[in-house]
Design a protein around this motif. Structure first.
Motif, PDB file in Angstrom:
ATOM      1  N   PHE A  89     -13.097   4.896  23.008  1.00  0.00           N
ATOM      2  CA  PHE A  89     -12.327   5.325  24.165  1.00  0.00           C
ATOM      3  C   PHE A  89     -13.263   5.586  25.332  1.00  0.00           C
ATOM      4  N   LEU A 103     -10.177  15.350  31.416  1.00  0.00           N
ATOM      5  CA  LEU A 103     -10.575  14.010  30.993  1.00  0.00           C
ATOM      6  C   LEU A 103      -9.331  13.134  30.929  1.00  0.00           C
ATOM      7  N   PHE A 105      -8.178   9.532  29.587  1.00  0.00           N
ATOM      8  CA  PHE A 105      -8.680   8.567  28.613  1.00  0.00           C
ATOM      9  C   PHE A 105      -8.049   7.189  28.791  1.00  0.00           C
ATOM     10  N   GLY A 106      -8.836   6.153  28.491  1.00  0.00           N
ATOM     11  CA  GLY A 106      -8.264   4.838  28.299  1.00  0.00           C
ATOM     12  C   GLY A 106      -7.514   4.805  26.973  1.00  0.00           C
ATOM     13  N   LYS A 107      -6.816   3.687  26.710  1.00  0.00           N
ATOM     14  CA  LYS A 107      -5.990   3.608  25.518  1.00  0.00           C
ATOM     15  C   LYS A 107      -6.757   3.183  24.278  1.00  0.00           C
TER      16      LYS A 107
END
Lengths: 115, 115
Positions: A89, A103, A105-107
């Motif tokens: 991630f 934060l 987050f991307g997936k």
């Protein structure tokens, strides 16, 4: 809305290959970009992180490349090993406006390194 | 020293029941975060504590979700009248402070399944 877009969703490489995972962000106020590694059934663990005033950071076999003007950053894993098989991630830290630094987050990218 | 500890590791309950999830942060960590991780998704921020106060509750998805922290240590996330869409892994993280680059250390999560 703060977003971090991560690609690819999954990645398969042979042992010794160099997987590359890419992330793009929108909010120019983000000021810290960590990468986390997560194994099945475990929590994410901080792998490496970079500040936007640096274009590259290396720690062991892991390298972050950062392009501030393009608002993109990527993770490279040198000499990948089967033990690197995990979900990765990317994330970006910024002030939420609601009282904390958050934060985003991307997936995630599921990496499989085959022997 | 010990890392972030979460309990239970797994919880299965019927729709409509209330559940409590517990987080023991790393000793001395003043900042505590709850996240939700749905299948194939990244981590979604829920709430942040600094000490016993929660200055940022912006991520809580509905008023069925609440959290508290006592003694600047243990935190409990409560979900009332659970729904099937609440099924996810709930992760807790702690850090030394709220300063932007303080790394967040994650527990292994509670996998919640709503029948």
């Amino acid at each position: 809305q703060q977003q971090v877009k991560q690609s690819p969703q999954s990645l398969i490489v042979q042992k010794g290959g160099i997987p590359i995972i890419n992330c793009a962000y929108e909010n120019t106020a983000f000021d810290y970009f960590p990468w986390y590694q997560q194994f099945p059934g475990k929590g994410p663990a901080l792998l490496i992180a970079i500040r936007p005033d640096v274009s590259e950071k290396k720690e062991g076999r892991f390298t972050i490349s950062f392009n501030k003007s393009a608002k993109q950053f990527s993770l490279h894993i040198m000499d990948s090993q089967p033990g690197d098989s995990a979900t990765y991630f990317c994330a970006a830290l910024g002030y939420s406006g609601a009282g904390s630094y958050q934060l985003t987050f991307g997936k995630g990218t599921k990496l499989s390194v085959i022997p | 020293g010990a890392g972030v500890s979460q309990s239970p590791s797994n919880k299965v309950t019927e729709k409509g029941k209330d559940v409590e999830l517990r987080c023991d942060p790393i000793s001395g960590h003043t900042a505590l975060y709850w996240y939700r991780q749905s299948l194939g998704q990244g981590l979604e921020f829920l709430i942040y504590f600094q000490g016993n106060s929660a200055p940022d509750k912006s991520g809580l998805p509905s008023d069925r979700f609440s959290a508290e922290r006592t003694g600047g240590s243990v935190s409990t996330l409560t979900i009332q009248r659970t729904q099937q869409e609440d099924s996810a892994v709930y992760l807790c993280a702690s850090s030394l402070g709220q300063g932007g680059v303080q790394p967040q250390h994650f527990g292994d999560g509670t996998r919640l399944s709503i029948l």
